[in-house]
Design an enzyme around this catalytic site. Structure first.
Site, PDB file in Angstrom:
ATOM      1  N   THR A   1     104.667  73.632  -8.699  1.00 30.66           N
ATOM      2  CA  THR A   1     103.895  74.878  -9.071  1.00 30.66           C
ATOM      3  C   THR A   1     104.457  75.500 -10.480  1.00 30.66           C
ATOM      4  O   THR A   1     105.724  75.903 -10.556  1.00 30.66           O
ATOM      5  CB  THR A   1     104.030  76.174  -8.059  1.00 30.66           C
TER       6      THR A   1
ATOM      7  N   LYS B   1      96.213  77.680  -7.495  1.00 33.42           N
ATOM      8  CA  LYS B   1      97.521  77.652  -6.714  1.00 33.42           C
ATOM      9  C   LYS B   1      98.275  79.043  -6.950  1.00 33.42           C
ATOM     10  O   LYS B   1      98.625  79.865  -6.017  1.00 33.42           O
ATOM     11  CB  LYS B   1      98.459  76.616  -7.021  1.00 33.42           C
TER      12      LYS B   1
ATOM     13  N   LYS C   1      88.122 102.549   8.467  1.00 29.42           N
ATOM     14  CA  LYS C   1      88.375 103.494   9.670  1.00 29.42           C
ATOM     15  C   LYS C   1      89.961 103.074  10.190  1.00 29.42           C
ATOM     16  O   LYS C   1      90.546 104.100  10.145  1.00 29.42           O
ATOM     17  CB  LYS C   1      87.567 103.301  10.790  1.00 29.42           C
TER      18      LYS C   1
END
Length: 295
Positions: free
Chosen positions: A106, A181, A257
């Site tokens: 990475t 990635k 909610k």
């Protein structure tokens, strides 16, 4: 192979090995292991990291250059941009034209693009092919791999990547795999921060954090977690006649909610919940429901 050549060494020039793998760390070792019986050369700066791969049927190399010289596909799984650049340059200096260099680390997309630009002068293809699924996925051979590169290079990688991944996707040109990635990991690590915020709320409310974790893991395995709403090809506002409109409007109503109720509890307990407040403010717009009031 001559009798003087150490056992497990790559073959001499002229003999090709289908795949080479450089970097046998926590991710690289289990990925490479799944290729060991299919014609594999490996290299790591630590000799002890190569030993189990050799035992499994791989051939050990003495250098990055030796792997590059003998392999048609060279996979690289090293730590960071600087190491990718260093190893990549060594591969380019020794690989034959037609070799595919696959970077699984990475890194920055620009690093992969720059390496690919230099590789073209040598007739070498670069793909950036980062993976997702962690050590568990690497060990099980069930990683996802996001590939950036030419159509031809992707087709050459698809089958060997399938030895250690069960989702192999071509994301686009070089750099697209890395950009995918980074987006995926942004979600991953933001969710860790959100998990810490939810745990602070639960802890203040006297809830068992271990049991909360069990509930989260159980239900995310059923619903798909955040990935379950990532169904559209665009983040543009959703048209009322879109098939997903009513589904996501219902999701919006439930989410707003429940976020409101959680924030009420946080206020009662004096727990700071900034991510929940941002989520409530941006929830509908994030689903593509822009400018529409709740029914």
């Amino acid at each position: 192979m001559s009798g003087d050549e150490p056992e497990g060494r790559v073959p001499p020039a002229g003999e090709r090995v289908p795949v080479g793998f450089i970097g046998l760390g926590q991710m690289g070792a289990p990925m490479a292991t799944r290729l060991a019986g299919r014609g594999l050369a490996v290299y790591d700066a630590r000799a002890e990291a190569m030993a189990p791969l050799v035992k499994a049927g791989a051939r050990a190399a003495k250098s990055v250059a030796e792997v590059a010289a003998h392999c048609d596909l060279v996979s690289v799984m090293v730590r960071d941009d600087a190491q990718v650049t260093e190893v990549g340059e060594e591969v380019l200096a020794s690989a034959r034209p037609g070799t595919v260099l696959a970077v699984h680390s990475t890194i920055r997309a620009r690093t992969a693009e720059d390496l690919a630009s230099r590789a073209r002068r040598y007739g070498i293809e670069v793909v950036d092919a980062p993976v997702s699924g962690g050590f568990m996925g690497a060990s099980a051979g069930s990683l996802a791999v996001m590939v950036g590169g030419t159509d031809e290079a992707f087709e050459r990688c698809r089958e060997p990547f399938g030895a250690w991944a069960d989702l192999v996707l071509h994301m686009g040109p070089v750099g697209a795999g890395t950009r995918t990635k980074l987006a995926r990991n942004m979600l991953h690590f933001i969710s860790f921060t959100a998990a810490a915020e939810a745990q602070r709320l639960a802890e203040a409310a006297g809830v068992s954090l271990r049991k909360l974790g069990r509930v989260v893991r159980h239900t995310d395995a059923i619903t798909g977690g955040a990935g379950s709403i990532m169904l559209r090809p665009t983040t543009a506002p959703l048209a009322p006649d879109d098939d997903l409109y009513d589904i996501l409007r219902h999701t919006r109503d439930l989410g707003e909610k429940d976020l409101s109720l959680a924030l009420e509890l946080a206020d009662e307990l004096g727990v700071d919940a900034p991510l929940a407040r941002i989520a409530l403010d941006r929830f509908g717009a994030g689903l593509g429901l822009v400018g529409e009031a709740n029914d």
